[in-house]
Scaffold this motif. Structure first.
Motif, PDB file in Angstrom:
ATOM      1  N   THR A  47       0.302   0.660   8.855  1.00 34.93           N
ATOM      2  CA  THR A  47      -0.510   0.386   7.665  1.00 34.93           C
ATOM      3  C   THR A  47      -1.988   0.195   8.023  1.00 34.93           C
ATOM      4  O   THR A  47      -2.854   0.409   7.176  1.00 34.93           O
TER       5      THR A  47
ATOM      6  N   GLY B  58      -4.823   2.210   6.026  1.00 36.95           N
ATOM      7  CA  GLY B  58      -5.967   1.645   5.333  1.00 36.95           C
ATOM      8  C   GLY B  58      -7.248   2.402   5.634  1.00 36.95           C
ATOM      9  O   GLY B  58      -8.048   2.684   4.734  1.00 36.95           O
TER      10      GLY B  58
ATOM     11  N   LEU C 117     -11.787  -5.702   2.809  1.00 42.82           N
ATOM     12  CA  LEU C 117     -10.494  -5.319   3.371  1.00 42.82           C
ATOM     13  C   LEU C 117      -9.441  -6.370   3.062  1.00 42.82           C
ATOM     14  O   LEU C 117      -8.317  -6.051   2.658  1.00 42.82           O
TER      15      LEU C 117
ATOM     16  N   THR D 263      -8.230  -6.155  -0.542  1.00 36.57           N
ATOM     17  CA  THR D 263      -7.322  -5.026  -0.758  1.00 36.57           C
ATOM     18  C   THR D 263      -5.946  -5.329  -0.196  1.00 36.57           C
ATOM     19  O   THR D 263      -4.918  -5.065  -0.837  1.00 36.57           O
ATOM     20  N   ILE D 264      -5.901  -5.900   1.006  1.00 40.03           N
ATOM     21  CA  ILE D 264      -4.622  -6.247   1.629  1.00 40.03           C
ATOM     22  C   ILE D 264      -3.891  -7.278   0.789  1.00 40.03           C
ATOM     23  O   ILE D 264      -2.664  -7.198   0.627  1.00 40.03           O
TER      24      ILE D 264
END
Length: 315
Positions: free
Chosen positions: A54, A58, A89, A92-93
């Protein structure tokens, strides 16, 4: 037993969560809730999102998203990605892992929270023909492109660097369509073939462009402000992300598969080695998945001997 220093492990995890020590509060709250959520152990979504691939996904998704002039305009005009790239980031995660592991009410609430943030992201951009268009982050077209970029990237990297997907690629695309629906995506793809058709439709329409903003974003994604110790590994993962992008998109992004003269470098194998190292540093326990499993055990939907997560996700 984790052979790597705790400080090194915390620094790596903080890159993805924005928190140096311990798990963020939102990860701990995944243990709360009154139902199983949209996905469960054994699902394609848990399998794909529970692996270190992942991380590459990303990077790849950010590169793919940059090709849509409207999406790139929103990032350029409203995002602080240069000043606080890790904060963006981490946000988003948080959404991805919440939708993946939380109960349904939390998944819906978090998606609505993101949509609410998007309401102020508006402006204008020039298309490939130099015609001005208004944009809003919650426009169906932009939401569709972002969903396609994420889905395609997570699927592509999983096929290269993760364990086989339960039910195969179609199962992942079909399951993750729920995330698209939560974000207001009209008709998200439900098979790998449909995913490819929708991506091709964007390419054929002339909507995707390469301009100065794209070049600027690609340059930044290739060399983000990470610690000096992390950059060699990141450059390998970036090269892996680039290698997983189909050639027609690579050309538009101005990227090439890493090579030495006419010989392509073995970036797929090198990426696999770096991901194994990252997995060893993070350890066997994926905090988000572990919290979700504890919720399922509390609800009587999982047996107590399944408390330890099998994946090594970033959060």
């Amino acid at each position: 037993m984790n052979i790597f220093p705790e400080g090194m492990r915390n620094r790596l995890r903080s890159t993805f969560t924005g928190q140096l020590e311990g798990s963020p509060e939102w990860v701990l709250k995944l243990e709360d809730g009154d139902d199983a959520g949209y996905f469960s152990p054994g699902s394609a979504t848990w399998a794909v999102h529970g692996q270190t691939a992942t991380i590459v996904a990303g990077v790849r998704a950010l590169l793919m998203q940059a090709m849509h002039a409207g999406a790139m305009a929103g990032v350029h005009d409203h995002s602080r990605y240069k000043e606080d790239p890790l904060g963006r980031l981490a946000g988003t995660i948080r959404w991805i892992f919440t939708v993946t592991y939380a109960d349904t009410a939390t998944a819906v609430a978090t998606s609505n929270w993101v949509l609410k943030l998007h309401e102020r992201v508006t402006g204008s951009y020039l298309d490939a023909q130099g015609i001005s268009h208004d944009y809003a982050a919650n426009d169906p077209e932009l939401l569709s492109w972002v969903h396609l970029a994420f889905t395609d990237s997570f699927l592509a990297t999983a096929k290269l660097w993760s364990e086989p997907i339960p039910g195969g690629p179609d199962a992942y695309v079909r399951e993750w369509a729920k995330a698209g629906e939560l974000m207001g995506v009209p008709n998200p793809p439900r098979s790998e073939a449909e995913l490819a058709r929708q991506l091709q439709a964007f390419l054929d329409s002339g909507t995707l462009v390469r301009n100065d903003r794209v070049d600027e974003a690609v340059k930044f994604i290739g060399n983000p402000p990470l610690s000096r110790a992390m950059m060699p590994a990141y450059h390998v993962l970036f090269a892996g992300a680039v290698s997983s992008i189909p050639e027609e998109y690579r050309r538009m992004l101005g990227l090439e598969v890493a090579h030495l003269g006419p010989v392509r470098l073995p970036v797929v194998g090198a990426t696999r080695l770096v991901l194994k190292l990252v997995g060893a540093m993070l350890g066997h326990e994926a905090p988000s998945e572990s919290s979700a499993r504890r919720r399922l055990i509390r609800l009587g939907l999982l047996s107590p001997d399944q408390t330890v997560a099998a994946g090594r996700g970033a959060a």
